[in-house]
Design a protein around this motif. Sequence first.
Motif, PDB file in Angstrom:
ATOM      1  N   ASP A 135       0.834  -1.203   0.000  1.00 37.59           N
ATOM      2  CA  ASP A 135       0.000   0.000   0.000  1.00 37.59           C
ATOM      3  C   ASP A 135       0.869   1.254   0.000  1.00 37.59           C
ATOM      4  OD1 ASP A 135      -2.282  -1.590   0.050  1.00 37.59           O
ATOM      5  OD2 ASP A 135      -2.542  -1.403   2.227  1.00 37.59           O
ATOM      6  N   ARG A 136       0.293   2.383  -0.397  1.00 36.63           N
ATOM      7  CA  ARG A 136       1.044   3.642  -0.512  1.00 36.63           C
ATOM      8  C   ARG A 136       1.724   4.049   0.783  1.00 36.63           C
ATOM      9  NH1 ARG A 136      -1.588   8.480  -3.722  1.00 36.63           N
ATOM     10  NH2 ARG A 136       0.098   9.373  -2.521  1.00 36.63           N
ATOM     11  N   ASP A 137       1.108   3.770   1.918  1.00 37.60           N
ATOM     12  CA  ASP A 137       1.661   4.214   3.197  1.00 37.60           C
ATOM     13  C   ASP A 137       2.467   3.132   3.913  1.00 37.60           C
ATOM     14  OD1 ASP A 137      -0.494   2.587   3.768  1.00 37.60           O
ATOM     15  OD2 ASP A 137      -1.172   3.792   5.464  1.00 37.60           O
ATOM     16  N   GLU A 138       2.795   2.044   3.224  1.00 36.63           N
ATOM     17  CA  GLU A 138       3.478   0.918   3.857  1.00 36.63           C
ATOM     18  C   GLU A 138       4.919   0.784   3.398  1.00 36.63           C
ATOM     19  OE1 GLU A 138       0.678  -2.825   4.790  1.00 36.63           O
ATOM     20  OE2 GLU A 138       0.889  -2.370   2.660  1.00 36.63           O
ATOM     21  N   LEU A 139       5.709   0.198   4.270  1.00 34.81           N
ATOM     22  CA  LEU A 139       7.043  -0.264   3.913  1.00 34.81           C
ATOM     23  C   LEU A 139       6.924  -1.728   3.504  1.00 34.81           C
ATOM     24  CD1 LEU A 139       8.979   1.412   6.840  1.00 34.81           C
ATOM     25  CD2 LEU A 139       8.948   2.120   4.436  1.00 34.81           C
ATOM     26  N   PRO A 140       7.872  -2.243   2.729  1.00 36.52           N
ATOM     27  CA  PRO A 140       7.754  -3.627   2.248  1.00 36.52           C
ATOM     28  C   PRO A 140       7.558  -4.669   3.353  1.00 36.52           C
ATOM     29  CG  PRO A 140       9.456  -2.489   1.030  1.00 36.52           C
ATOM     30  CD  PRO A 140       9.036  -1.565   2.145  1.00 36.52           C
ATOM     31  N   HIS A 141       8.321  -4.568   4.451  1.00 32.10           N
ATOM     32  CA  HIS A 141       8.186  -5.568   5.511  1.00 32.10           C
ATOM     33  C   HIS A 141       6.849  -5.450   6.233  1.00 32.10           C
ATOM     34  CE1 HIS A 141       9.815  -2.091   7.656  1.00 32.10           C
ATOM     35  NE2 HIS A 141       9.339  -2.618   8.780  1.00 32.10           N
ATOM     36  N   GLU A 142       6.298  -4.241   6.304  1.00 32.50           N
ATOM     37  CA  GLU A 142       4.976  -4.058   6.910  1.00 32.50           C
ATOM     38  C   GLU A 142       3.891  -4.717   6.047  1.00 32.50           C
ATOM     39  OE1 GLU A 142       5.824   0.265   9.064  1.00 32.50           O
ATOM     40  OE2 GLU A 142       4.942   0.208   7.058  1.00 32.50           O
ATOM     41  N   ALA A 143       4.012  -4.547   4.746  1.00 25.73           N
ATOM     42  CA  ALA A 143       3.062  -5.188   3.830  1.00 25.73           C
ATOM     43  C   ALA A 143       3.161  -6.701   3.933  1.00 25.73           C
ATOM     44  CB  ALA A 143       3.321  -4.739   2.400  1.00 25.73           C
ATOM     45  N   ALA A 144       4.381  -7.214   4.083  1.00 28.28           N
ATOM     46  CA  ALA A 144       4.573  -8.666   4.210  1.00 28.28           C
ATOM     47  C   ALA A 144       3.821  -9.208   5.424  1.00 28.28           C
ATOM     48  CB  ALA A 144       6.066  -8.980   4.313  1.00 28.28           C
ATOM     49  N   ILE A 145       3.981  -8.546   6.548  1.00 23.81           N
ATOM     50  CA  ILE A 145       3.312  -8.975   7.785  1.00 23.81           C
ATOM     51  C   ILE A 145       1.793  -8.865   7.633  1.00 23.81           C
ATOM     52  CG2 ILE A 145       2.973  -8.370  10.218  1.00 23.81           C
ATOM     53  CD1 ILE A 145       6.007  -7.516  10.172  1.00 23.81           C
ATOM     54  N   ARG A 146       1.313  -7.762   7.061  1.00 22.54           N
ATOM     55  CA  ARG A 146      -0.125  -7.569   6.850  1.00 22.54           C
ATOM     56  C   ARG A 146      -0.714  -8.621   5.930  1.00 22.54           C
ATOM     57  NH1 ARG A 146      -2.544  -5.726   2.698  1.00 22.54           N
ATOM     58  NH2 ARG A 146      -0.735  -4.587   1.873  1.00 22.54           N
TER      59      ARG A 146
ATOM     60  N   SER B  43      21.534   6.989  10.353  1.00 21.57           N
ATOM     61  CA  SER B  43      21.834   8.337  10.821  1.00 21.57           C
ATOM     62  C   SER B  43      20.551   8.914  11.388  1.00 21.57           C
ATOM     63  CB  SER B  43      22.369   9.191   9.667  1.00 21.57           C
ATOM     64  OG  SER B  43      21.338   9.431   8.738  1.00 21.57           O
ATOM     65  N   LEU B  44      20.544  10.216  11.652  1.00 23.63           N
ATOM     66  CA  LEU B  44      19.319  10.843  12.138  1.00 23.63           C
ATOM     67  C   LEU B  44      18.192  10.792  11.103  1.00 23.63           C
ATOM     68  CD1 LEU B  44      20.781  13.979  13.950  1.00 23.63           C
ATOM     69  CD2 LEU B  44      19.890  11.875  14.989  1.00 23.63           C
ATOM     70  N   THR B  45      18.562  10.680   9.821  1.00 21.59           N
ATOM     71  CA  THR B  45      17.555  10.689   8.761  1.00 21.59           C
ATOM     72  C   THR B  45      17.489   9.400   7.949  1.00 21.59           C
ATOM     73  OG1 THR B  45      19.113  11.705   7.233  1.00 21.59           O
ATOM     74  CG2 THR B  45      17.683  13.193   8.507  1.00 21.59           C
ATOM     75  N   VAL B  46      18.313   8.426   8.303  1.00 24.05           N
ATOM     76  CA  VAL B  46      18.345   7.165   7.547  1.00 24.05           C
ATOM     77  C   VAL B  46      18.235   5.994   8.507  1.00 24.05           C
ATOM     78  CG1 VAL B  46      19.753   5.668   6.073  1.00 24.05           C
ATOM     79  CG2 VAL B  46      19.727   8.137   5.683  1.00 24.05           C
ATOM     80  N   GLU B  47      17.333   5.078   8.187  1.00 26.92           N
ATOM     81  CA  GLU B  47      17.121   3.881   8.995  1.00 26.92           C
ATOM     82  C   GLU B  47      17.176   2.663   8.080  1.00 26.92           C
ATOM     83  OE1 GLU B  47      13.355   1.764  11.279  1.00 26.92           O
ATOM     84  OE2 GLU B  47      13.244   3.864  10.725  1.00 26.92           O
ATOM     85  N   PRO B  48      18.009   1.674   8.390  1.00 20.97           N
ATOM     86  CA  PRO B  48      18.011   0.464   7.563  1.00 20.97           C
ATOM     87  C   PRO B  48      16.696  -0.299   7.749  1.00 20.97           C
ATOM     88  CG  PRO B  48      19.809   0.414   9.184  1.00 20.97           C
ATOM     89  CD  PRO B  48      18.999   1.636   9.450  1.00 20.97           C
ATOM     90  N   LEU B  49      16.186  -0.820   6.661  1.00 23.98           N
ATOM     91  CA  LEU B  49      14.950  -1.604   6.697  1.00 23.98           C
ATOM     92  C   LEU B  49      15.270  -3.094   6.786  1.00 23.98           C
ATOM     93  CD1 LEU B  49      12.880   0.186   3.905  1.00 23.98           C
ATOM     94  CD2 LEU B  49      12.701   0.474   6.397  1.00 23.98           C
ATOM     95  N   PRO B  50      14.345  -3.894   7.310  1.00 26.09           N
ATOM     96  CA  PRO B  50      14.536  -5.345   7.289  1.00 26.09           C
ATOM     97  C   PRO B  50      14.712  -5.812   5.839  1.00 26.09           C
ATOM     98  CG  PRO B  50      12.709  -4.767   8.726  1.00 26.09           C
ATOM     99  CD  PRO B  50      13.097  -3.522   7.973  1.00 26.09           C
TER     100      PRO B  50
END
Length: 156
Positions: free
Chosen positions: A38-49, A70-77
């Motif tokens: 979905d437009r407001d989802e990250l890939p791992h969130e969509a997987a769980i949903r 960093s303060l503006t970058v977060e690694p995703l699963p």
Amino acid sequence: METTRHFTSTVYIVNDGATALHDHKHLDMWLPPGGHIDRDELPHEAAIREVKEETGLDVTLLAERTGASSLTVEPLPEPAHLQLADVNVFAEHVGHQHIDFVYFGSVEHRDITPEDGEIETWHWFTKAELREDGDRLEPDVIVHGIEAIDAVEAAQ
């Protein structure tokens, strides 16, 4: 002709040495749970949903977060695989493709009760069954299914 591409997430869920696949009624093939991001989802969130909607199960993804932050970058699963899947293929062109984030995950039990109301045929395939069913399973489904079972077993 233009090819339409959508982002999707797929999860090979594993319990007790087997992975669950369903007989996808529209595509006429056995596939793991998954679907569009979905437009407001990250890939791992969509997987769980998607796992929850299609199976009623809560999944724990095997997905590490590596890389710089960093303060503006977060690694995703990270998915186990990132692949391009042709969905609508015509003689002259591919009409639709999925850019698919493929995850592996474990579930606590095998009781599948879809939340989305879709009644589909589900089967828990062991590694031996995946290997034996090469005539009805796609090669990538066999390979990823076996990899998922091995990964979950190694993580336990």
